[in-house]
Design a protein around this motif. Structure first.
Motif, PDB file in Angstrom:
ATOM      1  N   TYR A 216       0.837  -1.193   0.000  1.00 37.38           N
ATOM      2  CA  TYR A 216       0.000   0.000   0.000  1.00 37.38           C
ATOM      3  C   TYR A 216       0.875   1.247   0.000  1.00 37.38           C
ATOM      4  O   TYR A 216       1.839   1.344   0.756  1.00 37.38           O
ATOM      5  N   PHE A 217       0.524   2.219  -0.857  1.00 37.42           N
ATOM      6  CA  PHE A 217       1.250   3.480  -0.914  1.00 37.42           C
ATOM      7  C   PHE A 217       0.281   4.576  -1.348  1.00 37.42           C
ATOM      8  O   PHE A 217      -0.863   4.298  -1.738  1.00 37.42           O
ATOM      9  N   SER A 218       0.733   5.825  -1.269  1.00 37.40           N
ATOM     10  CA  SER A 218      -0.145   6.959  -1.572  1.00 37.40           C
ATOM     11  C   SER A 218       0.509   7.877  -2.594  1.00 37.40           C
ATOM     12  O   SER A 218       1.724   8.066  -2.607  1.00 37.40           O
ATOM     13  N   LEU A 219      -0.330   8.452  -3.458  1.00 39.67           N
ATOM     14  CA  LEU A 219       0.081   9.473  -4.410  1.00 39.67           C
ATOM     15  C   LEU A 219      -0.563  10.793  -4.008  1.00 39.67           C
ATOM     16  O   LEU A 219      -1.740  10.824  -3.624  1.00 39.67           O
ATOM     17  N   SER A 220       0.217  11.867  -4.104  1.00 36.96           N
ATOM     18  CA  SER A 220      -0.370  13.182  -3.875  1.00 36.96           C
ATOM     19  C   SER A 220      -1.396  13.466  -4.961  1.00 36.96           C
ATOM     20  O   SER A 220      -1.382  12.853  -6.035  1.00 36.96           O
ATOM     21  N   GLU A 221      -2.272  14.404  -4.688  1.00 35.43           N
ATOM     22  CA  GLU A 221      -3.301  14.743  -5.680  1.00 35.43           C
ATOM     23  C   GLU A 221      -2.667  15.201  -6.987  1.00 35.43           C
ATOM     24  O   GLU A 221      -3.121  14.841  -8.073  1.00 35.43           O
ATOM     25  N   ALA A 222      -1.578  15.989  -6.886  1.00 35.56           N
ATOM     26  CA  ALA A 222      -0.902  16.476  -8.091  1.00 35.56           C
ATOM     27  C   ALA A 222      -0.308  15.320  -8.890  1.00 35.56           C
ATOM     28  O   ALA A 222      -0.435  15.267 -10.124  1.00 35.56           O
ATOM     29  N   ASP A 223       0.351  14.366  -8.199  1.00 34.19           N
ATOM     30  CA  ASP A 223       0.913  13.209  -8.902  1.00 34.19           C
ATOM     31  C   ASP A 223      -0.179  12.355  -9.526  1.00 34.19           C
ATOM     32  O   ASP A 223      -0.032  11.844 -10.643  1.00 34.19           O
ATOM     33  N   TYR A 224      -1.276  12.190  -8.793  1.00 27.13           N
ATOM     34  CA  TYR A 224      -2.388  11.395  -9.335  1.00 27.13           C
ATOM     35  C   TYR A 224      -2.912  12.012 -10.638  1.00 27.13           C
ATOM     36  O   TYR A 224      -3.095  11.315 -11.644  1.00 27.13           O
ATOM     37  N   LYS A 265      -9.159  13.795   2.540  1.00 24.93           N
ATOM     38  CA  LYS A 265      -9.211  15.231   2.831  1.00 24.93           C
ATOM     39  C   LYS A 265      -8.110  15.649   3.796  1.00 24.93           C
ATOM     40  O   LYS A 265      -7.621  16.787   3.744  1.00 24.93           O
ATOM     41  N   THR A 266      -7.717  14.739   4.677  1.00 16.81           N
ATOM     42  CA  THR A 266      -6.713  15.086   5.687  1.00 16.81           C
ATOM     43  C   THR A 266      -5.315  15.171   5.086  1.00 16.81           C
ATOM     44  O   THR A 266      -4.560  16.117   5.356  1.00 16.81           O
ATOM     45  N   THR A 267      -4.958  14.182   4.260  1.00 19.58           N
ATOM     46  CA  THR A 267      -3.595  14.115   3.715  1.00 19.58           C
ATOM     47  C   THR A 267      -3.481  14.664   2.300  1.00 19.58           C
ATOM     48  O   THR A 267      -2.378  14.928   1.831  1.00 19.58           O
TER      49      THR A 267
END
Length: 372
Positions: A216-224, A265-267
């Motif tokens: 599991y990992f996360s992409l910033s909104e800009a990267d997405y 919304k938080t991250t």
């Protein structure tokens, strides 16, 4: 007096001579400084090219199945059949809770069932005895109906006793905890003799199935948005790479899927997961790794990192202008690959940038340019 005046004139001439000598040397040094040759600096001309950029994202590893093993009945831990880190198969015994009380509950339920069956048999005999007597009008029909009601009540008591026996057997079975899936045993915090109960906050152990693992990992909104607009998700759909905790690249590629369809919304990020085969069981639940996603850039400019000055998180290069003078220009970075920055904005194709001696350059300095 004549001698005194002569000495005074001589001292004045001597001082004047020394002053003139110092001024002469100072002028010579200034002339030498102004006559130093210009600094020789290599330049390259920027041109559009294609590039593939890798972006790395920290991730956490989980098994495809992670099961907390908890006691379903209260009792003292009597046996631990496995060790931490063991691989177990589905249905294999893991723990045994002291089951004396549950054995006695089973025996008691059996006795109650036998009593209920006997009462049912007695009620049935009563009904069969009264039927011919009612037909012969020896006894009233009301007595037969009462007997039949007693029989039905006895039959219901039999069903109730059977259910109680089944429940006590289930509790007895719960005294032996078995693996619900195949996988690896995690930490076992309890020891033999500890009292365990269903509402314990800490499980007896955790069982992880890791033939495949989820990272599991996360992409910033800009990267997405960037990946979505440029087809990056399709490019990485079945070719995700992984860097393990020791820095080496995992030798199997994974599949990219969305873990959450919404932006937190938080991250301000969106969760993704990559699914990797794990035949050698190198990847374990709870571990960490970095996921590599790749993105293609067409017609971009690339600047060697050694040509760049990084000042307060801003990037600068020296460009060659008219009269062989250099000027400092800032630019924005879209990524980096093979020791080069990919230019997002600030520079144009055809511009010449310095590749060496950049620490000796300043705005407006005249150089001797060597175009590479």
């Amino acid at each position: 007096m004549i001698q005194t005046a002569f000495r005074t004139r001589l001292s004045s001439k001597t001082l004047l001579f020394f002053a003139f000598t110092l001024l002469l040397f100072s002028c010579k040094e200034q002339a030498q400084q102004t006559q130093q040759p210009p600094l020789v600096v290599d330049f390259i001309q920027l041109g559009a090219t294609n590039a593939e950029v890798e972006k790395k994202y920290p991730g956490t590893i989980e098994g495809t199945v992670n099961v907390d093993i908890k006691a379903q009945v209260t009792g003292y831990l009597e046996q631990i059949y496995v060790k931490e880190g063991d691989y177990v198969k589905k249905g294999q015994p893991l723990f045994k809770i002291k089951g004396d009380v549950y054995n006695e509950q089973v025996n008691n339920s059996k006795a109650l069932l036998e009593a209920a069956l006997a009462a049912q048999a007695t009620a049935k005999l009563e009904v069969e005895k009264l039927k011919p007597l009612v037909e012969g009008k020896v006894v009233s029909e009301m007595q037969l109906k009462t007997a039949q009601s007693n029989y039905e009540a006895a039959a219901a008591q039999v069903q109730q006793a059977r259910a109680a026996l089944g429940s006590s057997k289930i509790n007895l079975d719960f005294s032996v905890l078995k693996a619900p899936v195949s996988g690896y045993i995690g930490r076992i915090p309890n020891r033999i003799g500890n009292l365990v109960m269903p509402n314990d906050a800490t499980p007896l152990t955790t069982l992880s199935e890791i033939n495949e693992v989820l990272v599991y990992f996360s992409l910033s909104e800009a990267d997405y948005i960037s990946f979505a607009k440029e087809g990056g998700f399709q490019k990485n759909a079945n070719s995700v790479e992984l860097i393990m905790a020791d820095g080496s690249v995992y030798n199997h590629k994974g599949r990219l899927t969305v873990a959450s369809g919404n932006i937190d919304k938080t991250t301000g990020s969106m969760s993704f997961k990559a699914i990797f085969p794990n035949p050698q069981k190198l990847l374990r639940s709870g571990g960490t790794a970095r996921v590599i996603l790749k993105k293609d850039f067409d017609g971009v400019l690339k600047v060697p990192m050694g040509s760049v000055k990084d000042i307060q998180d801003k990037f600068f290069v020296f460009t060659l202008g008219d009269s062989s003078k250099v000027s400092m220009k800032s630019f924005e970075v879209a990524g980096k690959v093979d020791g080069q920055y990919i230019v997002k904005s600030g520079l144009k194709a055809g511009e010449k940038i310095a590749t060496n001696n950049i620490d000796m350059l300043n705005e407006g300095v005249v150089v001797k340019a060597v175009i590479k």
